[in-house]
Scaffold this motif. Sequence first.
Motif, PDB file in Angstrom:
ATOM      1  N   ILE A  33       0.838  -1.211   0.000  1.00  0.00           N
ATOM      2  CA  ILE A  33       0.000   0.000   0.000  1.00  0.00           C
ATOM      3  C   ILE A  33       0.865   1.251   0.000  1.00  0.00           C
ATOM      4  CG2 ILE A  33      -1.699   1.311   1.321  1.00  0.00           C
ATOM      5  CD1 ILE A  33      -2.766  -1.410   2.343  1.00  0.00           C
ATOM      6  N   ALA A  34       1.835   1.281   0.934  1.00  0.00           N
ATOM      7  CA  ALA A  34       2.722   2.446   1.009  1.00  0.00           C
ATOM      8  C   ALA A  34       3.656   2.503  -0.196  1.00  0.00           C
ATOM      9  CB  ALA A  34       3.536   2.405   2.305  1.00  0.00           C
ATOM     10  N   GLY A  35       4.074   1.332  -0.679  1.00  0.00           N
ATOM     11  CA  GLY A  35       4.983   1.295  -1.826  1.00  0.00           C
ATOM     12  C   GLY A  35       4.352   1.837  -3.092  1.00  0.00           C
ATOM     13  N   LEU A  36       3.057   1.565  -3.282  1.00  0.00           N
ATOM     14  CA  LEU A  36       2.368   2.107  -4.459  1.00  0.00           C
ATOM     15  C   LEU A  36       2.307   3.626  -4.391  1.00  0.00           C
ATOM     16  CD1 LEU A  36       0.771   1.736  -7.048  1.00  0.00           C
ATOM     17  CD2 LEU A  36      -1.298   1.413  -5.663  1.00  0.00           C
ATOM     18  N   ALA A  37       2.043   4.137  -3.181  1.00  0.00           N
ATOM     19  CA  ALA A  37       2.011   5.600  -3.012  1.00  0.00           C
ATOM     20  C   ALA A  37       3.390   6.197  -3.300  1.00  0.00           C
ATOM     21  CB  ALA A  37       1.555   5.943  -1.595  1.00  0.00           C
ATOM     22  N   ILE A  38       4.435   5.509  -2.856  1.00  0.00           N
ATOM     23  CA  ILE A  38       5.795   6.005  -3.090  1.00  0.00           C
ATOM     24  C   ILE A  38       6.139   5.943  -4.577  1.00  0.00           C
ATOM     25  CG2 ILE A  38       8.234   5.471  -2.689  1.00  0.00           C
ATOM     26  CD1 ILE A  38       7.351   4.539   0.140  1.00  0.00           C
ATOM     27  N   ALA A  39       5.764   4.869  -5.239  1.00  0.00           N
ATOM     28  CA  ALA A  39       6.038   4.737  -6.676  1.00  0.00           C
ATOM     29  C   ALA A  39       5.333   5.832  -7.466  1.00  0.00           C
ATOM     30  CB  ALA A  39       5.601   3.358  -7.164  1.00  0.00           C
ATOM     31  N   LEU A  40       4.081   6.108  -7.095  1.00  0.00           N
ATOM     32  CA  LEU A  40       3.347   7.181  -7.770  1.00  0.00           C
ATOM     33  C   LEU A  40       3.973   8.541  -7.472  1.00  0.00           C
ATOM     34  CD1 LEU A  40      -0.328   5.970  -7.192  1.00  0.00           C
ATOM     35  CD2 LEU A  40       1.012   5.868  -9.305  1.00  0.00           C
ATOM     36  N   GLY A  41       4.462   8.703  -6.239  1.00  0.00           N
ATOM     37  CA  GLY A  41       5.141   9.948  -5.892  1.00  0.00           C
ATOM     38  C   GLY A  41       6.433  10.129  -6.670  1.00  0.00           C
ATOM     39  N   ARG A  42       7.169   9.022  -6.867  1.00  0.00           N
ATOM     40  CA  ARG A  42       8.438   9.091  -7.604  1.00  0.00           C
ATOM     41  C   ARG A  42       8.221   9.431  -9.075  1.00  0.00           C
ATOM     42  NH1 ARG A  42      12.707   9.245  -8.070  1.00  0.00           N
ATOM     43  NH2 ARG A  42      13.877   7.321  -8.211  1.00  0.00           N
ATOM     44  N   THR A  43       7.058   9.084  -9.623  1.00  0.00           N
ATOM     45  CA  THR A  43       6.788   9.359 -11.036  1.00  0.00           C
ATOM     46  C   THR A  43       5.842  10.551 -11.206  1.00  0.00           C
ATOM     47  OG1 THR A  43       4.975   7.733 -11.003  1.00  0.00           O
ATOM     48  CG2 THR A  43       7.146   6.959 -11.704  1.00  0.00           C
ATOM     49  N   SER A  44       5.593  11.256 -10.124  1.00  0.00           N
ATOM     50  CA  SER A  44       4.676  12.387 -10.168  1.00  0.00           C
ATOM     51  C   SER A  44       5.292  13.568 -10.914  1.00  0.00           C
ATOM     52  CB  SER A  44       4.311  12.807  -8.739  1.00  0.00           C
ATOM     53  OG  SER A  44       3.587  14.009  -8.727  1.00  0.00           O
ATOM     54  N   THR A  45       4.435  14.463 -11.341  1.00  0.00           N
ATOM     55  CA  THR A  45       4.904  15.692 -11.985  1.00  0.00           C
ATOM     56  C   THR A  45       5.210  16.782 -10.955  1.00  0.00           C
ATOM     57  OG1 THR A  45       2.593  16.381 -12.250  1.00  0.00           O
ATOM     58  CG2 THR A  45       3.627  15.228 -14.112  1.00  0.00           C
ATOM     59  N   ILE A  46       4.949  16.503  -9.692  1.00  0.00           N
ATOM     60  CA  ILE A  46       5.190  17.467  -8.613  1.00  0.00           C
ATOM     61  C   ILE A  46       6.597  17.243  -8.058  1.00  0.00           C
ATOM     62  CG2 ILE A  46       4.383  18.338  -6.389  1.00  0.00           C
ATOM     63  CD1 ILE A  46       1.627  17.172  -7.068  1.00  0.00           C
ATOM     64  N   LYS A  47       7.486  18.179  -8.271  1.00  0.00           N
ATOM     65  CA  LYS A  47       8.893  17.998  -7.905  1.00  0.00           C
ATOM     66  C   LYS A  47       9.109  17.767  -6.408  1.00  0.00           C
ATOM     67  CE  LYS A  47      13.502  19.950  -8.519  1.00  0.00           C
ATOM     68  NZ  LYS A  47      14.312  21.058  -9.087  1.00  0.00           N
ATOM     69  N   PRO A  48       8.507  18.556  -5.484  1.00  0.00           N
ATOM     70  CA  PRO A  48       8.713  18.294  -4.045  1.00  0.00           C
ATOM     71  C   PRO A  48       8.298  16.885  -3.641  1.00  0.00           C
ATOM     72  CG  PRO A  48       7.714  20.447  -4.370  1.00  0.00           C
ATOM     73  CD  PRO A  48       7.692  19.768  -5.698  1.00  0.00           C
ATOM     74  N   LEU A  49       7.235  16.365  -4.252  1.00  0.00           N
ATOM     75  CA  LEU A  49       6.793  15.009  -3.938  1.00  0.00           C
ATOM     76  C   LEU A  49       7.802  13.987  -4.437  1.00  0.00           C
ATOM     77  CD1 LEU A  49       4.566  13.274  -2.729  1.00  0.00           C
ATOM     78  CD2 LEU A  49       3.378  13.343  -4.943  1.00  0.00           C
ATOM     79  N   ARG A  50       8.359  14.229  -5.610  1.00  0.00           N
ATOM     80  CA  ARG A  50       9.394  13.324  -6.125  1.00  0.00           C
ATOM     81  C   ARG A  50      10.616  13.318  -5.223  1.00  0.00           C
ATOM     82  NH1 ARG A  50       8.556  15.935 -11.081  1.00  0.00           N
ATOM     83  NH2 ARG A  50      10.699  16.714 -11.019  1.00  0.00           N
ATOM     84  N   LEU A  51      11.016  14.496  -4.770  1.00  0.00           N
ATOM     85  CA  LEU A  51      12.192  14.603  -3.899  1.00  0.00           C
ATOM     86  C   LEU A  51      11.950  13.928  -2.554  1.00  0.00           C
ATOM     87  CD1 LEU A  51      13.282  18.288  -4.633  1.00  0.00           C
ATOM     88  CD2 LEU A  51      14.363  16.183  -5.452  1.00  0.00           C
ATOM     89  N   ALA A  52      10.753  14.112  -2.000  1.00  0.00           N
ATOM     90  CA  ALA A  52      10.425  13.533  -0.693  1.00  0.00           C
ATOM     91  C   ALA A  52      10.414  12.006  -0.759  1.00  0.00           C
ATOM     92  CB  ALA A  52       9.082  14.057  -0.204  1.00  0.00           C
TER      93      ALA A  52
END
Length: 217
Positions: A33-52
Amino acid sequence: MIRPFEFNEFLFLLTAVQWTLALSAIAFIGGSIAGLAIALGRTSTIKPLRLATNGYIQVFQGTPLLMQLFLVFFGANVLGFDINPWIAAALGLTLNASAFLGEIWRGCIEAVPKGQWEAATALGLRYPGRMRYVVLPQAMKIAIPPTVGFLVQLIKSTSLTAIIGFTELTRAGQIINNATFKPFLVFGIVAALYFVMCWPLSLLSGHLERRYAAPAR
């Protein structure tokens, strides 16, 4: 007093297998569950979310799992929370699994051909729509073999929770060995039980990898 290794000792080891499997299942589900959220964050268009999310992955992949278990178990007590080994083990493994699964699935998402992303964009789909209807269904097929492979590693990683007092298979082996003083026999059986749990999953992972790679040849 040293006691002989008998059927009751073997039964104790066999009973501990259920706790190893239960801990693995909880960590895998929570980590997924958390890993999917992290994977989506890593491929997001939002730079702060990618960095976090990238920082989260770097921290948990760059430090030993044993240290993470120590920090969860002893850190909670320092902060005033009374946490038992079961909760600490589940939480520590879940956090660790989420980082690895997040990175595995990030790679699978990015492995989807760019033409698919461009086609989804041309259809007017925004990021959530592109992921839900186009990218994730294709990425799931790519992700199945490495995910099953990681589950094998996760089952073996549960052995480290013995150090914080959680009685899974390895801890049960330590208890029986301390009573019987037959380390070769006891830990030989423990190793065999781990093999029985992990070998079918390893075969499944290899089979799935060959199956999903076949159309690409």
